[in-house]
Design an enzyme around this catalytic site. Structure first.
Site, PDB file in Angstrom:
ATOM      1  N   GLU A  49       0.867  -1.179   0.000  1.00 52.21           N
ATOM      2  CA  GLU A  49       0.000   0.000   0.000  1.00 52.21           C
ATOM      3  C   GLU A  49       0.901   1.225   0.000  1.00 52.21           C
ATOM      4  O   GLU A  49       1.703   1.413   0.917  1.00 52.21           O
ATOM      5  CB  GLU A  49      -0.934   0.010   1.218  1.00 52.21           C
ATOM      6  CG  GLU A  49      -2.137  -0.889   1.051  1.00 52.21           C
ATOM      7  CD  GLU A  49      -3.163  -0.735   2.159  1.00 52.21           C
ATOM      8  OE1 GLU A  49      -2.970   0.123   3.039  1.00 52.21           O
ATOM      9  OE2 GLU A  49      -4.155  -1.486   2.144  1.00 52.21           O
ATOM     10  N   ASP A  60      -5.769   9.602   9.168  1.00 49.91           N
ATOM     11  CA  ASP A  60      -4.430   9.220   9.596  1.00 49.91           C
ATOM     12  C   ASP A  60      -4.043   9.884  10.905  1.00 49.91           C
ATOM     13  O   ASP A  60      -4.330  11.057  11.141  1.00 49.91           O
ATOM     14  CB  ASP A  60      -3.408   9.575   8.507  1.00 49.91           C
ATOM     15  CG  ASP A  60      -3.627   8.770   7.243  1.00 49.91           C
ATOM     16  OD1 ASP A  60      -3.792   7.545   7.368  1.00 49.91           O
ATOM     17  OD2 ASP A  60      -3.645   9.343   6.143  1.00 49.91           O
TER      18      ASP A  60
END
Length: 271
Positions: A49, A60
């Site tokens: 990824e 995040d």
């Protein structure tokens, strides 16, 4: 069958779990992105990824936010991320690469243009955090038509309707967010993960990868016992952060290798 689907099929035949590490393209600087991708593969990564840096990465935590900030400060863009994948492909034609990021850079390029450019570069899948499946039917259809797997998130709070939407729009695998909150935070509730995975797998008919909260070989092994794939990101970014530049690749390989070895000691692995 896509490269991602073929990878999961091969691993299933071997009784093994997919290891999916995450790094942010351009961190700590753009010249290290391709070497770090190869370092992940050397450690035993099955799928990579690759994060597309963005100025407002809402899902995040602080670790990956810092990585995005460093990459953006170095001038990393979506087009440069695609160029990095192209360069990686010159040395590795087999390891699937999934771009993970946010809608804004894709919308700026145009969905159709992004899909075409991503496939030309050698990208195999795209996980766009703020593309809910029910709102990106055209993007998902265009991606599938081009051979690009559209990958979606599911969470502990996801409804049966969301399961159905993801089953319809997605392909490749499901990324199950094992915690409420942002990446790199919290502690795993393994019992809850173990309860949810069979439900998700039955509802969507795809392999399920689990991410968020996996920090070491033991937590990876515990998740690998119930999931089809283990996704690990923040902890790898921390490894890059604390490493001298010239040791970053070897340290990342060493760390990923430890996770791979732990997963390969699970019952059912065919030696």
């Amino acid at each position: 069958m896509s490269k991602i689907q073929t990878t999961f099929q091969r691993l299933q035949a071997q009784g093994r779990k997919a290891l999916i590490p995450f790094i942010t393209a351009g961190d700590p600087d753009p010249t290290l992105t391709v070497p770090l991708m190869h370092a992940l593969v050397a450690g035993g990564a099955d799928i990579i990824e690759l994060g597309v840096p963005f100025s407002d990465p809402m899902a995040d935590g602080p670790t990956i936010q810092r990585a995005s900030e460093r990459a953006l400060a170095q001038g990393m863009t979506l087009r440069k991320v695609l160029q990095a994948v192209r360069e990686f492909r010159s040395g590795d034609a087999d390891t699937p690469v999934v771009l993970m990021g946010y809608a804004n850079p894709i919308e700026a390029m145009g969905q159709q243009a992004f899909v075409a450019a991503a496939r030309e570069a050698g990208v195999d899948g795209a996980l766009v955090v703020d593309y809910p499946p029910e709102e990106c039917v055209e993007f998902a259809a265009a991606s599938k038509a081009a051979g690009l797997d559209p990958i979606f998130l599911l969470a502990p709070t996801s409804s049966e309707q969301r399961f159905a939407d993801v089953a319809r729009a997605g392909s490749g695998y499901i990324y199950y967010v094992s915690l409420k909150g942002v990446t790199g935070a919290g502690t795993l509730d393994l019992d809850e993960v173990a309860r949810r995975i069979p439900q998700i797998r039955a509802a969507v008919g795809m392999p399920v990868g689990v991410g968020f909260g996996i920090r070491d070989a033991e937590s990876a092994r515990r998740i690998g016992a119930v999931a089809d794939a283990v996704v690990i990101g923040s902890r790898i970014i921390e490894e890059i952060e604390r490493s001298p530049r010239e040791q970053a690749c070897s340290n990342v390989t060493h760390f990923v290798k430890g996770i791979r070895e732990a997963l390969d000691t699970l019952p059912g692995v065919k030696q």
